[in-house]
Design a protein around this motif. Structure first.
Motif, PDB file in Angstrom:
ATOM      1  N   LEU A   1      28.781  16.438 -37.737  1.00 48.63           N
ATOM      2  CA  LEU A   1      27.843  15.767 -37.431  1.00 48.63           C
ATOM      3  C   LEU A   1      27.898  15.172 -38.513  1.00 48.63           C
ATOM      4  O   LEU A   1      29.019  15.043 -39.083  1.00 48.63           O
ATOM      5  N   HIS A   2      26.755  14.154 -38.872  1.00 51.43           N
ATOM      6  CA  HIS A   2      26.796  12.981 -39.614  1.00 51.43           C
ATOM      7  C   HIS A   2      25.494  12.994 -40.156  1.00 51.43           C
ATOM      8  O   HIS A   2      24.539  12.931 -38.833  1.00 51.43           O
ATOM      9  N   ALA A   3      25.056  12.163 -41.114  1.00 50.90           N
ATOM     10  CA  ALA A   3      23.899  12.337 -41.774  1.00 50.90           C
ATOM     11  C   ALA A   3      23.490  10.474 -41.604  1.00 50.90           C
ATOM     12  O   ALA A   3      24.403   9.676 -41.236  1.00 50.90           O
ATOM     13  N   ALA A   4      21.919  10.348 -40.991  1.00 51.05           N
ATOM     14  CA  ALA A   4      21.953   8.727 -40.968  1.00 51.05           C
ATOM     15  C   ALA A   4      20.217   8.819 -41.658  1.00 51.05           C
ATOM     16  O   ALA A   4      19.094  10.007 -41.912  1.00 51.05           O
TER      17      ALA A   4
ATOM     18  N   GLU B   1      18.754  12.326 -42.620  1.00 51.46           N
ATOM     19  CA  GLU B   1      18.607  13.802 -41.693  1.00 51.46           C
ATOM     20  C   GLU B   1      20.125  13.101 -40.509  1.00 51.46           C
ATOM     21  O   GLU B   1      20.942  12.442 -40.211  1.00 51.46           O
ATOM     22  N   SER B   2      20.963  14.887 -40.146  1.00 49.36           N
ATOM     23  CA  SER B   2      22.270  14.856 -39.194  1.00 49.36           C
ATOM     24  C   SER B   2      21.902  14.848 -38.222  1.00 49.36           C
ATOM     25  O   SER B   2      20.660  15.270 -37.321  1.00 49.36           O
ATOM     26  N   PHE B   3      22.851  14.202 -37.667  1.00 54.35           N
ATOM     27  CA  PHE B   3      22.676  14.178 -36.545  1.00 54.35           C
ATOM     28  C   PHE B   3      24.242  14.879 -35.622  1.00 54.35           C
ATOM     29  O   PHE B   3      24.569  13.864 -36.329  1.00 54.35           O
ATOM     30  N   THR B   4      24.518  14.956 -34.058  1.00 55.24           N
ATOM     31  CA  THR B   4      25.207  15.022 -33.789  1.00 55.24           C
ATOM     32  C   THR B   4      25.878  14.539 -32.701  1.00 55.24           C
ATOM     33  O   THR B   4      24.995  14.020 -31.890  1.00 55.24           O
ATOM     34  N   PRO B   5      26.480  14.198 -32.086  1.00 54.62           N
ATOM     35  CA  PRO B   5      27.742  13.218 -31.496  1.00 54.62           C
ATOM     36  C   PRO B   5      27.600  13.441 -30.055  1.00 54.62           C
ATOM     37  O   PRO B   5      27.619  12.552 -29.044  1.00 54.62           O
TER      38      PRO B   5
END
Length: 823
Positions: free
Chosen positions: A226-229, A325-329
């Motif tokens: 995941l990573h924050a955007a 907010e974090s999102f996954t691939p």
């Protein structure tokens, strides 16, 4: 602020992360009677992402199980304030979705069908209805609306505090300003957590650290991609006479949402390309922080705001907000046990759905951590679906820029991932591209979906039915029926299980008997304690102490974990992930044997090489493991080839096959053909809550075999119901449908008999060999789904609000006896 109480020396469970997911899990653990569970929060509760969430609570999800969990969240929010005395700000204003196109209107009609099946009240609204309900929105280009009155909105900070209060009232402990430094292990298993305030001994840890989870997990060798955007919204000034009961509004095609917020409008959007944040890590001081508002980046979205809500031109904007907010691939959360570390559980990557996921995820994680099983199937969200390469920081940072857009916007079969592409390539990747392969991305793999030399690129025309590539898929299916097709399935998982006790390890998790002769391929399911299906695989015995398990590419890590988790410590065996060591080419069709026989001196006749057999044979100048199987239902062979020989074998097959009209085929053709054969797809038609007996796969289970996982549950089911279980998978065919105009079966369409709801479609599509709309369905009947009851007929399927006659039968519609693939 300093910690005023000492950490306990031990705890039955420790939760890392004080956002709403972690606090909800703590609350549910306490409700289940776990006393003394501990939650650690590096700063203050909800200070990461939770505090600035919009707080919209929806219920309809992609599967029945997920919808039930979201319904639970909505129900929990209505009860929590009464239980704890802590206000939550929850109100059921409802949610209104607008359609600006025919395809979105059809999706909303399908959503209404799904809602009715799940017993969620909903209505399709005309433009006049929308104007009356939501006068501030421009409806000049709106087709229709979809209202779910029981959806709502909540104050995220208040509901987090209510959950915390409820947890502490039952003996749970919360430690703010306490940073988890690392998870302690012994022999690979969790034994404690080291913090900046001391060490807590525990055998169960939940990582629910939101956007911090990727890096913290990676430091322990655990994968949580995941990573924050950056996420933007605006808040208007107070609007006179704005109804406090105004429903939340969603315009998916414009990537907009809005809700009433204390007499104001909060309006947000999910742009098609977002901005990654925290590429170098999250600042240590981060707590209730805002990010700079990038007006240039957000301007295109703001223009849509003002066009869709003309009244904004005369309103003041009180707040321009930007928060991470974090999102996954793949746009789904990661929940469940971490495969790399027994005792560690994951609940992270909520993709801006943390509030609406909170109740259901907390309930699920609490059950998992206390009972060893989730209360409902969560296959698409399972943490074990992550692959090790997805720890890569750059991969996640690039994908998240698109992850924001994937969260919103229209979803349809041609919508493709564009970022972080070309990561994983099969050995024949360049050759397939040269042959016209049109690739999609699946867990990093470049997967050929269909072939078109004249136009090898995806269409931009959105459709739920007839596609621009349909003629190509039709030709591939006809070639499989009449001549031969070659499909590259090298991305499928190939798991080598070997050692003196390898057969014991596989027999423990498999319903079928795995102790077979060398050179035998076995179709089986891996089962759980409830008899549910955890994997759908083939196991080939390639030597006395060696077995090759072939599984779908999403299950490459999951299946290895399931084997290890159920093996006894003293057993002598090892698991080697051989996915990249072998190519997997499959050839299907009446000419497949003739093509391969040209390249081999081995006898490939039906007598010497029957269906289900496995042989190591000469093929060209290579040695290849050939298995007599076909997921298309034709005469076919699966060819497992060492990677370095794959290109040679491919070239030889294509040369020998050219005079016999061999052509390439992709995953779309494979999917269409398997539906015609009634072959179940793991994740769509079968999963953790389905047993082989219920899904028509009882033939693959040997109940006389002692000691396999789930045997007792299956025995009870067999004794209680025999063959007439209350739930049953069946093949279905829509009478009078056409490939061009439909109706198209996809997923979740309700099935009726004599006007009563009796089930739903689990997967569907056009069957080219049958020239019919076909699919698989799960039917329910309290007295048992019997053949006589099915043969009575009078079934209908509801598609986008309309009912169509449906033919139903237990067996496949294409070659039901299986004579073609066994010939």
């Amino acid at each position: 602020m300093t910690v005023t109480k000492a950490l306990p020396p031990s705890a039955p469970a420790v939760i890392i992360g004080g956002g709403i997911i972690g606090v909800s899990t703590l609350y549910h653990l306490a409700k289940k009677g776990m006393e003394g569970a501990v939650l650690l929060e590096r700063k203050q509760l909800a200070s990461g992402t939770t505090w600035h969430a919009a707080g919209i609570v929806g219920q309809l999800r992609e599967s029945s199980a997920q919808t039930e969990l979201s319904k639970y969240t909505a129900r929990l929010f209505t009860e929590l304030e009464i239980e704890t005395g802590q206000a939550t700000g929850y109100k059921q204003n409802g949610t209104l979705h607008l359609a600006l196109s025919d395809i979105r209107a059809e999706q909303l009609l399908r959503n209404q069908d799904h809602a009715a099946r799940m017993k969620i009240e909903s209505r399709i609204l005309s433009v006049e209805d929308i104007n009356e309900l939501w006068p501030l929105v421009d409806t000049s280009d709106v087709h229709c609306g979809f209202l779910v009155p029981s959806n709502g909105q909540v104050n995220p900070l208040d509901v987090t505090q209510a959950l915390a209060k409820g947890a502490k009232a039952r003996g749970a402990q919360i430690f703010e300003n306490t940073k988890a430094i690392r998870i302690l292990t012994r022999n690979g298993k969790v034994v404690g957590v080291e913090t900046d305030q001391g060490v807590i001994a525990t055998e169960k840890v939940l990582l629910a650290a939101g956007m911090w989870s990727l890096r913290f997990a990676a430091e322990h060798g655990v994968t949580v991609p995941l990573h924050a955007a950056e996420h933007f919204y605006i808040l208007t000034e107070a609007i006179p006479d704005l109804p406090r009961t105004l429903p939340g509004l969603v315009v998916l095609e414009e990537r907009l949402y809005t809700k009433e917020d204390a007499g104001k409008l909060l309006i947000g959007g999910f742009e098609a390309r977002g901005k990654a944040w925290g590429r170098e890590g999250i600042p240590e001081s981060f707590e209730f922080d805002e990010l700079p508002f990038d007006m240039d980046h957000v301007e295109p979205v703001l223009e849509k705001f003002f066009t869709r809500f003309p009244a904004l031109e005369t309103m003041g904007i009180q707040t321009f907000f930007n928060g991470p907010e974090s999102f996954t691939p793949d746009g789904r959360p990661y929940i469940g046990p971490a495969p790399e570390m027994p005792g560690l559980f994951i609940a992270a990557g909520m993709n801006s759905n943390g509030i609406l996921n909170s109740g259901g995820v907390g309930l699920t994680m609490a059950a998992w951590m206390t009972e060893g099983q989730p209360p409902r199937a969560v296959a698409s969200m399972l943490a074990a679906r992550a692959h090790p390469f997805q720890k890569n920081m750059a991969y996640n940072a690039e994908r998240v820029t698109e992850g924001v857009g994937l969260h919103w916007g229209l979803h349809w079969p041609g919508r493709q991932i564009e970022t972080a592409r070309g990561v994983r390539r099969v050995p024949l990747h360049d050759r397939l591209l040269a042959a016209g392969a049109v690739m999609a991305e699946r867990i990093g793999w470049e997967v050929p979906m269909y072939f078109d030399l004249e136009n090898p690129s995806w269409t931009e025309r959105a459709s739920l039915g007839w596609q621009d590539w349909s003629e190509r898929v039709k030709a591939e299916c006809f070639a499989a029926r009449d001549h031969a097709v070659l499909i590259d399935q090298s991305m499928y998982g190939k798991i080598l299980v070997q050692g003196p006790d390898a057969v014991k390890a596989l027999n423990r998790v498999s319903g079928a008997e795995i102790d077979v002769a060398v050179g035998t391929s076995v179709y089986t399911q891996f089962l759980n304690e409830k008899g549910g299906i955890e994997a759908d695989v083939t196991v080939t015995r390639i030597a006395a102490e060696q077995f090759m398990v072939v599984t779908g590419h999403p299950s490459q890590i999951r299946d290895q974990t399931h084997i290890r988790a159920h093996a006894e410590h003293a057993w002598r065996f090892e698991i080697f992930d051989a996915t990249s060591a072998y190519g997997l080419l499959t050839i299907h069709g009446p000419q497949s044997r003739a093509i391969l026989q040209q390249l081999s001196a081995d006898d490939l006749s039906n007598e010497a090489f029957p269906f289900g057999a496995a042989r190591e044979i000469d093929l060209g100048f290579a040695r290849v493991w050939a298995i007599r199987r076909s997921f298309l239902g034709e005469l076919g062979y699966e060819l497992m080839i060492s990677s370095e020989f794959t290109a040679h074998v491919y070239d030889e097959i294509m040369r020998a096959g050219a005079p016999l009209s061999l052509r390439h085929a992709g995953m779309f053709a494979l999917g269409a053909c398997r539906l015609e054969k009634g072959f179940r797809h793991f994740g769509h038609d079968i999963g953790e809550e389905d047993t082989p007996i219920e899904t028509g796969l009882g033939f693959a289970v040997k109940l006389a075999k002692e000691g396999f996982v789930g045997r007792e549950a299956l025995m009870r089911q067999k004794q209680s119901y025999g063959a007439a279980t209350p739930h049953r998978s069946v093949s279905v065919l829509v009478e009078g449908a056409s490939a061009e105009t439909g109706p198209y079966l996809i997923h979740n369409e309700p099935v009726f008999k004599d006007g009563a709801l009796v089930g739903h479609i689990t997967s569907g599509g056009w069957g080219w060999r049958l020239n019919a709309m076909i699919g698989l369905a799960s039917l329910n009947r309290e007295n048992g789904v019997t053949k006589d009851w099915i043969d009575e007929g009078r079934f209908e399927v509801q598609v986008a609000g309309k009912l169509y006659p449906l033919r139903v039968q237990l067996g496949a519609f294409y070659d039901p006896a299986g004579t073609i693939m066994r010939g």
